[in-house]
Design a protein around this motif. Sequence first.
Motif, PDB file in Angstrom:
ATOM      1  N   ILE A   1       1.176  -1.456   0.026  1.00 32.66           N
ATOM      2  CA  ILE A   1      -0.098  -0.427   0.145  1.00 32.66           C
ATOM      3  C   ILE A   1       0.995   1.183  -0.349  1.00 32.66           C
ATOM      4  O   ILE A   1       0.900   2.867  -0.952  1.00 32.66           O
ATOM      5  N   LYS A   2       1.630   1.364   0.718  1.00 28.18           N
ATOM      6  CA  LYS A   2       3.203   2.386   0.655  1.00 28.18           C
ATOM      7  C   LYS A   2       2.888   2.203  -0.179  1.00 28.18           C
ATOM      8  O   LYS A   2       3.817   3.778  -0.471  1.00 28.18           O
ATOM      9  N   GLN A   3       4.324   2.104  -0.930  1.00 29.58           N
ATOM     10  CA  GLN A   3       4.743   1.936  -2.133  1.00 29.58           C
ATOM     11  C   GLN A   3       3.784   1.745  -3.599  1.00 29.58           C
ATOM     12  O   GLN A   3       4.064   2.909  -4.331  1.00 29.58           O
ATOM     13  N   GLU A   4       2.596   2.327  -3.152  1.00 28.01           N
ATOM     14  CA  GLU A   4       1.740   1.833  -4.061  1.00 28.01           C
ATOM     15  C   GLU A   4       1.101   3.649  -4.134  1.00 28.01           C
ATOM     16  O   GLU A   4       0.982   4.358  -4.812  1.00 28.01           O
ATOM     17  N   ILE A   5       0.812   3.834  -2.984  1.00 25.04           N
ATOM     18  CA  ILE A   5       0.397   5.084  -2.483  1.00 25.04           C
ATOM     19  C   ILE A   5       1.883   6.650  -3.051  1.00 25.04           C
ATOM     20  O   ILE A   5       2.271   7.136  -3.421  1.00 25.04           O
ATOM     21  N   GLN A   6       2.902   5.578  -2.956  1.00 26.55           N
ATOM     22  CA  GLN A   6       4.799   6.185  -3.605  1.00 26.55           C
ATOM     23  C   GLN A   6       4.492   6.743  -4.839  1.00 26.55           C
ATOM     24  O   GLN A   6       4.839   7.713  -5.327  1.00 26.55           O
TER      25      GLN A   6
ATOM     26  N   VAL B   1      11.002  -1.391   8.865  1.00 27.41           N
ATOM     27  CA  VAL B   1      10.527  -1.256   7.655  1.00 27.41           C
ATOM     28  C   VAL B   1      10.439   0.054   7.778  1.00 27.41           C
ATOM     29  O   VAL B   1      11.196   0.387   6.094  1.00 27.41           O
ATOM     30  N   GLU B   2       9.242   1.050   8.256  1.00 28.35           N
ATOM     31  CA  GLU B   2       9.649   1.959   8.411  1.00 28.35           C
ATOM     32  C   GLU B   2      10.751   3.288   8.520  1.00 28.35           C
ATOM     33  O   GLU B   2      11.181   3.870   7.405  1.00 28.35           O
ATOM     34  N   HIS B   3      11.779   2.513   8.605  1.00 27.69           N
ATOM     35  CA  HIS B   3      13.215   2.877   8.623  1.00 27.69           C
ATOM     36  C   HIS B   3      13.730   2.770   7.262  1.00 27.69           C
ATOM     37  O   HIS B   3      14.233   3.894   6.855  1.00 27.69           O
ATOM     38  N   GLY B   4      13.394   1.684   7.285  1.00 30.09           N
ATOM     39  CA  GLY B   4      13.906   1.894   5.107  1.00 30.09           C
ATOM     40  C   GLY B   4      13.137   2.634   4.091  1.00 30.09           C
ATOM     41  O   GLY B   4      14.223   2.903   3.453  1.00 30.09           O
ATOM     42  N   LEU B   5      12.149   2.737   4.808  1.00 32.52           N
ATOM     43  CA  LEU B   5      10.775   3.471   3.946  1.00 32.52           C
ATOM     44  C   LEU B   5      11.081   4.673   4.232  1.00 32.52           C
ATOM     45  O   LEU B   5      11.482   5.662   3.176  1.00 32.52           O
TER      46      LEU B   5
ATOM     47  N   GLU C   1      14.146   6.098   4.801  1.00 26.71           N
ATOM     48  CA  GLU C   1      15.418   6.713   4.069  1.00 26.71           C
ATOM     49  C   GLU C   1      14.719   6.393   2.348  1.00 26.71           C
ATOM     50  O   GLU C   1      15.577   6.872   2.098  1.00 26.71           O
ATOM     51  N   THR C   2      14.344   5.776   2.002  1.00 31.63           N
ATOM     52  CA  THR C   2      14.034   5.437   0.821  1.00 31.63           C
ATOM     53  C   THR C   2      13.343   6.838  -0.021  1.00 31.63           C
ATOM     54  O   THR C   2      14.045   7.360  -1.089  1.00 31.63           O
ATOM     55  N   ILE C   3      12.459   7.033   0.802  1.00 34.95           N
ATOM     56  CA  ILE C   3      11.775   8.577   0.538  1.00 34.95           C
ATOM     57  C   ILE C   3      12.819   9.898   0.839  1.00 34.95           C
ATOM     58  O   ILE C   3      12.547  10.764  -0.282  1.00 34.95           O
ATOM     59  N   HIS C   4      13.512   9.623   1.840  1.00 36.31           N
ATOM     60  CA  HIS C   4      14.596  11.212   1.594  1.00 36.31           C
ATOM     61  C   HIS C   4      15.155  10.571   0.246  1.00 36.31           C
ATOM     62  O   HIS C   4      15.374  11.849  -0.208  1.00 36.31           O
TER      63      HIS C   4
END
Length: 511
Positions: A395-400, A495-499, A501-504
């Motif tokens: 879901i988060k990936q699809e939102i992004q 997982v949140e920490h990884g996301l 970092e990816t967004i940043h």
Amino acid sequence: MAFNFGAPSGTSGTAAATAAPAGGFGGFGTTTTTAGSAFSFSAPTNTGTTGLFGGTQNKGFGFGTGFGTTTGTSTGLGTGLGTGLGFGGFNTQQQQQQQQQTTLGGLFSQPTQAPAQSNQLINTASALSAPTLLGDERDAILAKWNQLQAFWGTGKGYFNNNIPPVEFTQENPFCRFKAVGYSCMPNNKDEDGLVVLVFNKKETDIRSQQQQLVESLHKVLGGNQTLTVNVEGIKTLPDDQTEVVIYVIERSPNGTSRRVPATTLYTHFEQTNIKTQLQQLGVTLSMTRTELSPAQIKQLLQNPPAGVDPIIWEQAKVDNPDPEKLIPVPMVGFKELLRRLKVQDQMTKQHQTRLDIISEDIGELQKNQTTTMAKIAQYKRKLMDLSHRTLQVLIKQEIQRKSGYAIQADEEQLRVQLDTIQCELNAPTQFKGRLNELMSQIRMQNHFGAVKSEERYYIDADLLREIKQHLKQQQEGLSHLISIIKDDLEDIKLVEHGLNETIHIRGGVFS
């Protein structure tokens, strides 16, 4: 001697016309008497009567050591049949063991003594119905006495001064203590090489010294390095005896091996010097365990044993529960009945022991099944948790991925469906309303419980123990669930920490 109830003196059916100074039958007062004892309740001496399949004095028929421990003259189907073919006998005496090398031709040869048997029957009938020994009314009393001896199956029946007395054994057709049972037929072949050794020792002693026993038997066989003694099975017998089934493997110089035939091994064990060595080891009986041929079975079934009524024998064949595996065998006397009862009790104990072992195995399997089911349920929960976590990541990936795009038609349709479901859940008559109703009922029950709190209830100790055990299991389950949740929280944080970092990183790229 008159009415001797002890052991008979060694008479062999001498004539009853020998003169003596004293009266022959005590109170009967006649001038004639016999050379031996007149009447006896003890077991008679060897009568020399002929069996059904051979002219031996000790007749017996049975299957294995479990069916052969009576003494005296027993019902006869040929001693050699019970030995050379792997069967014991109703009378496993030393004399019978010495006859076990009889060939099959001698075993099944019918005796040609029909006139003698006919005279025996006539003499028996005369002794039981019309003795002419005294020539007065005392002969009737003597006839009743002879009938009593014939019914009991022991003693001598005097009926004529010039004819020897009739020997009453348990094989006579008038003996009342007879029955017919069934024994299992062995299904092993001679090539299997199975030989039964009966030891006068307990099973525990045999098992504890099994290796020493194998070595001793190997020495009895001459210590040949090409021969190997193997134990097929060990079974407990009544009277602290043990049955050991062995076979010998012979290895040839070219590397091949074979089992020594049962008859060959048995013949070696029956040699005088070898038998002496086996007796020193505690062996009381040896026999082969081989199956009967169809011709031998037919020969046995067609000819009823000595002293057994042919009608009873035919009925026993009809009532045979399994003619393919069982064969009728006569039971003569109380000793044979007691021996079979002991064997039956022994087999019942063995079956009960086996059932107990099976019950323990089933209990262990049930415990393993319970543990496995719990693990399966745990893995299902873990799978569902991982599925939810994967869905959240998607879901988060699809939102992004969809950020900055307008809502598409399929997404709008999905939103409408979700709103419809939400409205159905919030409807007064649907799930939310039912939950509120259940909550109100629970509150009312708690209120009534508080009002009746003064009442006292007693719980059975066993039920209380079960409740404690159940609560303990629930507590352990909750502790396990809490540990799983903690692990999942750590995974979510990772997982949140990884996301993040990816967004940043993506934000830095777009900027």
